[in-house]
Scaffold this motif. Structure first.
Motif, mmCIF file in Angstrom:
data_model
loop_
_atom_site.group_PDB
_atom_site.id
_atom_site.type_symbol
_atom_site.label_atom_id
_atom_site.label_comp_id
_atom_site.label_asym_id
_atom_site.label_seq_id
_atom_site.Cartn_x
_atom_site.Cartn_y
_atom_site.Cartn_z
ATOM 1 N N PHE A 1 56.862 23.962 42.575
ATOM 2 C CA PHE A 1 57.159 24.331 41.014
ATOM 3 C C PHE A 1 56.552 25.466 40.586
ATOM 4 C CE2 PHE A 1 57.153 19.595 41.233
ATOM 5 C CZ PHE A 1 58.155 19.438 40.464
ATOM 6 N N TYR B 1 58.824 25.620 35.974
ATOM 7 C CA TYR B 1 59.795 24.383 34.817
ATOM 8 C C TYR B 1 59.217 24.382 33.390
ATOM 9 C CZ TYR B 1 55.039 22.315 35.366
ATOM 10 O OH TYR B 1 53.527 21.794 35.460
ATOM 11 N N TYR C 1 63.669 19.113 35.455
ATOM 12 C CA TYR C 1 62.159 19.231 35.686
ATOM 13 C C TYR C 1 61.573 20.544 34.190
ATOM 14 C CZ TYR C 1 61.627 16.996 40.092
ATOM 15 O OH TYR C 1 61.970 16.044 41.073
ATOM 16 N N ASP C 2 63.532 21.663 34.264
ATOM 17 C CA ASP C 2 63.382 22.815 32.901
ATOM 18 C C ASP C 2 63.129 21.878 31.543
ATOM 19 O OD1 ASP C 2 63.557 24.017 34.992
ATOM 20 O OD2 ASP C 2 65.625 24.694 34.863
#
Length: 585
Positions: free
Chosen positions: A327, A398, A459-460
């Motif tokens: 990430f 993210y 996740y975004d």
């Protein structure tokens, strides 16, 4: 006889209308004379000032900030407010009723800052007068005369710093200072200037690459003068400031956190709330609204975790996001390239949501190294989107889409140029910044990213929701610190438990709220105002609602208080939802 009476009545009505029209013209003329004169005076007062969002008029000196000048500013703005009291907004016409509301808010804010002597605390953990000079040093210069003007400005730094130090001493004497706990490491940016010799000094930056149009012999002369001025004026001034900060300010600054703990603190905090939110909300009401919004956003976050397929608890998911290397960028270059990719994707979609776009483009650059350790994750403004590449394990990918939408387009780097390019507005609306409006629009831009299908993965989307949660938490934390007496650790724990921010971000952000009371409230309250206004317009207009026309209406206002924004959306509805630019087509 009846015809004569009717005729006389019509004549009387016409005469009354003529008198009223003349009175309105006279009132508008008086109002325009007031703001035109004051705006010119204001620009002269702050010539040479600079920060990351805007640059004052070019000058060969820095602004005066001594106590006598501050007292004169207070007297001047008090007189301007008295003049505004003598002008009835009901007698204004055209755009002037809106101009009056915006302008009066500006003058009231400027006057309140003078009366509370906020100039005795001329920095916080986010922004400082000595780091703002760094933005001046980074501005490109084009002519020999611009270089000579820059040199004269450098020579004025000792006087400018002496006045700032005197103001800070006065603040210390009455218990009006930045809290001591937020000062650790803030002296490093001063020491960096003191310790950088010769061509490595920040203030030598414009001389490293000079325009070819300047003759070589003139370039050599200017470079020599630059080195000499930095050695004679700049470094000694920064050394004196460093000594004061380390041996006086950092040792005598207050140990309390709350704005309300300072002299006349309750009134001061309420004034800061009004300045940054443009609303008359109590700290209690804001705190409760924040708790409500935190609970609502948490439900969306829980659903997004389920969508990701993660099987653990909320704290376990946050731990996963904060610790898994996938990430996080492996280099500053990767982070910058990813930010550029997000911004370019926006370019391909934005015309479906906003009708009028600015002519000015923006660059994407890293936050300067001397600012980065205590700077936010990114900052956007006219022509620039700064991305913080310091401490990469604290820069999650993210969250990058939400950050980019906020700071670049359609956020700050788009809204601010649009305002400046709107030639139909008075300059005081084109070139000033009201936090509730500007930050509200930027946060709304993150939300708009959902409609624009910018968040590709769960996740975004969680990163977006975490940013929304971050700003909702600010309502709780800012009022918690400054009104309810929360500790620094208590504020950090609240942020840690509810957002996916890294530990470094949590520490720098909480220190920012401690040192800058009220500013953190502007974001979420501003976004809610735009969201509520849009919902009202959608309901009232039905199928006639045009998202481009709505956004053009909001963005055409310049920077305005939230009540003015709401009034203008009501007018947009009353006119059938037409774009303010429709008549130009």
């Amino acid at each position: 006889m009846n015809k004569l009476i009717v005729s006389l009545s019509c004549a009387v009505c016409l005469a009354i209308a003529a008198v009223q029209a003349h009175a309105a013209d006279d009132t508008s003329a008086r109002f325009r004379a007031v703001y035109t004169q004051e705006w010119a005076w204001r620009q002269a007062q702050f010539k040479g000032a600079d920060d990351e969002d805007s640059q004052g008029e070019a000058a060969d000196h820095l602004p005066k900030v001594d106590a006598a000048t501050q007292a004169e500013r207070e007297r001047y703005w008090a007189e301007v407010l008295k003049k505004l009291d003598g002008i009835s907004p009901a007698q204004l016409h055209g755009d002037d009723p809106v101009n009056y509301a915006v302008y009066r808010n500006q003058i009231e804010t400027l006057l309140a800052d003078q009366r509370f002597r906020t100039w005795e605390m001329p920095f916080n953990s986010d922004t400082a007068f000595w780091t703002n000079l760094g933005f001046t040093a980074r501005h490109p210069l084009r002519t020999a005369e611009e270089y000579r003007r820059y040199l004269r400005q450098l020579d004025d730094i000792p006087r400018y710093f002496d006045e700032q130090i005197a103001n800070m001493r006065a603040g210390l004497a009455r218990g009006f200072s930045v809290p001591r706990v937020t000062l650790t490491g803030r002296d490093q940016s001063i020491a960096d200037v003191v310790n950088a010799k010769g061509d490595d000094n920040l203030f030598y930056t414009p001389f490293r690459r000079m325009p070819a149009l300047i003759p070589a012999d003139v370039q050599a002369q200017l470079r020599a003068q630059g080195r000499e001025t930095i050695q004679r004026s700049v470094i000694p001034a920064y050394a004196k400031l460093l000594d004061f900060m380390r041996n006086t300010y950092m040792k005598q600054a207050r140990t309390t956190l709350a704005a309300e703990s300072m002299p006349n603190g309750k009134a001061f905090y309420r004034t800061q709330i009004r300045e940054f939110t443009t609303l008359d909300m109590s700290p209690e009401a804001i705190h409760q609204l924040g708790l409500k919004e935190v609970a609502r956003i948490r439900q969306e976050m829980d659903q997004t975790i389920r969508d990701s397929g993660f099987k653990g608890s909320f704290p376990e998911f946050l731990h996963y996001l904060r610790t898994d290397p996938k990430f996080y960028p492996k280099s500053g270059e990767e982070l910058l390239k990813d930010a550029a990719w997000v911004a370019k994707r926006v370019d391909g979609k934005i015309d479906r949501y906003i009708g009028r776009l600015p002519r000015q483009r923006f660059a994407i650059e890293p936050v300067p190294a001397d600012l980065a350790p205590f700077y936010t994750g990114g900052r956007g403004g006219p022509g620039i989107y700064l991305v913080n590449t310091y401490d990469l394990p604290s820069r999650p990918l993210y969250s990058l889409t939400a950050l980019t939408l906020h700071e670049s387009a359609p956020g700050h780097a788009m809204q601010m140029p649009l305002a400046a390019e709107h030639e139909g507005l008075p300059d005081f609306r084109r070139y000033t910044y009201i936090s509730a409006y500007g930050e509200g629009w930027a946060l709304y831009s993150e939300r708009l990213g959902v409609e624009m299908e910018m968040y590709d993965t769960p996740y975004d989307r969680f990163g977006y929701l975490s940013y929304q949660m971050w700003r909702a938490c600010r309502l709780v934390v800012d009022t918690g610190i400054h009104h309810l007496g929360w500790t620094r650790e208590q504020a950090q724990a609240f942020m840690r438990d509810h957002t996916a921010l890294s530990e470094h971000e949590i520490e720098t952000e909480v220190d920012r709220y401690i040192a800058w009371p009220g500013q953190a409230l502007s974001y979420y309250l501003g976004e809610l105002a735009i969201v509520d206004a849009r919902a009202k317009a959608e309901k009232a207009l039905g199928e006639r609602f045009d998202i481009r026309a709505f956004h053009d209406t909001v963005l055409s206002l310049g920077s305005v208080p939230l009540p003015v924004l709401q009034q203008q959306v009501d007018a947009f509805i009353a006119k059938g939802g037409k774009s303010p630019y429709a008549q130009e087509k």
